[in-house]
Design a protein around this motif. Structure first.
Motif, PDB file in Angstrom:
ATOM      1  N   LEU A  67       0.822  -1.213   0.000  1.00 18.36           N
ATOM      2  CA  LEU A  67       0.000   0.000   0.000  1.00 18.36           C
ATOM      3  C   LEU A  67       0.859   1.268   0.000  1.00 18.36           C
ATOM      4  CD1 LEU A  67      -2.797  -1.090   2.516  1.00 18.36           C
ATOM      5  CD2 LEU A  67      -3.036  -0.780   0.037  1.00 18.36           C
ATOM      6  N   LEU A  68       1.909   1.284   0.824  1.00 18.89           N
ATOM      7  CA  LEU A  68       2.781   2.462   0.884  1.00 18.89           C
ATOM      8  C   LEU A  68       3.485   2.704  -0.451  1.00 18.89           C
ATOM      9  CD1 LEU A  68       4.413   1.989   4.397  1.00 18.89           C
ATOM     10  CD2 LEU A  68       2.945   3.908   3.697  1.00 18.89           C
ATOM     11  N   ARG A  69       3.976   1.647  -1.057  1.00 18.46           N
ATOM     12  CA  ARG A  69       4.758   1.795  -2.291  1.00 18.46           C
ATOM     13  C   ARG A  69       3.903   2.018  -3.518  1.00 18.46           C
ATOM     14  NH1 ARG A  69       8.518  -2.668   0.050  1.00 18.46           N
ATOM     15  NH2 ARG A  69       9.976  -1.356   1.178  1.00 18.46           N
TER      16      ARG A  69
ATOM     17  N   ILE B 130      11.092   5.008   1.977  1.00 15.18           N
ATOM     18  CA  ILE B 130      12.397   4.376   1.826  1.00 15.18           C
ATOM     19  C   ILE B 130      12.322   2.912   2.243  1.00 15.18           C
ATOM     20  CG2 ILE B 130      14.792   4.375   2.672  1.00 15.18           C
ATOM     21  CD1 ILE B 130      14.389   7.495   2.966  1.00 15.18           C
ATOM     22  N   TYR B 131      11.644   2.638   3.354  1.00 13.74           N
ATOM     23  CA  TYR B 131      11.586   1.270   3.860  1.00 13.74           C
ATOM     24  C   TYR B 131      10.431   1.134   4.828  1.00 13.74           C
ATOM     25  CZ  TYR B 131      12.881  -2.841   6.629  1.00 13.74           C
ATOM     26  OH  TYR B 131      12.876  -4.046   7.278  1.00 13.74           O
ATOM     27  N   PHE B 132       9.776  -0.027   4.797  1.00  3.86           N
ATOM     28  CA  PHE B 132       8.821  -0.433   5.818  1.00  3.86           C
ATOM     29  C   PHE B 132       9.103  -1.890   6.122  1.00  3.86           C
ATOM     30  CE2 PHE B 132       5.010  -2.632   7.164  1.00  3.86           C
ATOM     31  CZ  PHE B 132       4.644  -1.867   8.263  1.00  3.86           C
TER      32      PHE B 132
ATOM     33  N   GLU C 117      -3.867   6.581   7.457  1.00  2.00           N
ATOM     34  CA  GLU C 117      -4.604   6.225   6.230  1.00  2.00           C
ATOM     35  C   GLU C 117      -4.240   4.836   5.738  1.00  2.00           C
ATOM     36  OE1 GLU C 117      -3.546   9.153   3.299  1.00  2.00           O
ATOM     37  OE2 GLU C 117      -4.283  10.806   4.537  1.00  2.00           O
ATOM     38  N   THR C 118      -2.958   4.530   5.765  1.00  2.00           N
ATOM     39  CA  THR C 118      -2.485   3.264   5.220  1.00  2.00           C
ATOM     40  C   THR C 118      -2.955   2.083   6.066  1.00  2.00           C
ATOM     41  OG1 THR C 118      -0.567   4.397   4.279  1.00  2.00           O
ATOM     42  CG2 THR C 118      -0.446   1.999   4.423  1.00  2.00           C
ATOM     43  N   PHE C 119      -2.922   2.233   7.385  1.00  2.00           N
ATOM     44  CA  PHE C 119      -3.389   1.125   8.223  1.00  2.00           C
ATOM     45  C   PHE C 119      -4.898   0.975   8.178  1.00  2.00           C
ATOM     46  CE2 PHE C 119       0.920   0.880   9.544  1.00  2.00           C
ATOM     47  CZ  PHE C 119       1.076  -0.466   9.831  1.00  2.00           C
ATOM     48  N   ALA C 120      -5.624   2.062   7.998  1.00  2.45           N
ATOM     49  CA  ALA C 120      -7.074   1.948   7.792  1.00  2.45           C
ATOM     50  C   ALA C 120      -7.348   1.204   6.483  1.00  2.45           C
ATOM     51  CB  ALA C 120      -7.724   3.330   7.782  1.00  2.45           C
TER      52      ALA C 120
END
Length: 152
Positions: free
Chosen positions: A58-60, A69-71, A100-103
């Motif tokens: 989702l982040l990327r 950069i990294y998760f 937002e991303t975790f939702a």
């Protein structure tokens, strides 16, 4: 030897939440703490791996993908680190992005990203239901988080 910054945090007092871990030039590291350290309440390998696949995807692919950069998971199995380019995101922007991303992870529909032998060296322990459940739990923890609450 000098102790690294994360070892200077009193893990006996640390609660689940979202924290500013460190700044290295233009790289900011957030500590996304899911579980209370030193309680034996850890994320399972499958939970950690599943959350990593969903949230990293989702982040990327999200609105701030160029700043990411990294998760990835913490070795202690109590949460994750998010590293981002602070020239592109303020701390406040990054807090909102995490929320937002975790939702979105809690509502994730579809197949688990990267769940094949060709895409992942440990694809067998990925479970989209585990990812959704942990994302929903963490989303509740950080629901009212702000940049002002980032200090350990």
């Amino acid at each position: 030897m000098e102790r690294i910054a994360s070892f200077r945090v009193d893990h006996n007092k640390l609660l689940p939440g979202l924290y500013l871990s460190r700044r290295d030039g233009d790289v900011t590291t957030f500590d996304l703490r899911f579980k209370r350290p030193n309680t034996g309440d850890l994320l399972s390998n499958a939970e950690m791996h599943s959350v990593e696949h969903v949230i990293a995807t989702l982040l990327r692919n999200g609105r701030a993908k160029d700043a990411i950069i990294y998760f990835g998971p913490m070795g202690c199995q109590t949460g994750f680190y998010l590293l981002f380019d602070s020239r592109q995101l303020t701390d406040g922007d990054a807090v909102e992005l995490v929320k937002e991303t975790f939702a979105a992870g809690a509502a994730f529909a579809g197949e688990m990203p990267g769940k094949s032998a060709a895409e992942c060296g440990n694809y067998r322990n990925l479970d989209v239901e585990l990812a959704r459940a942990q994302c929903a739990c963490y989303s509740r923890i950080i629901r009212d988080w702000t940049a002002e609450k980032l200090a350990y």
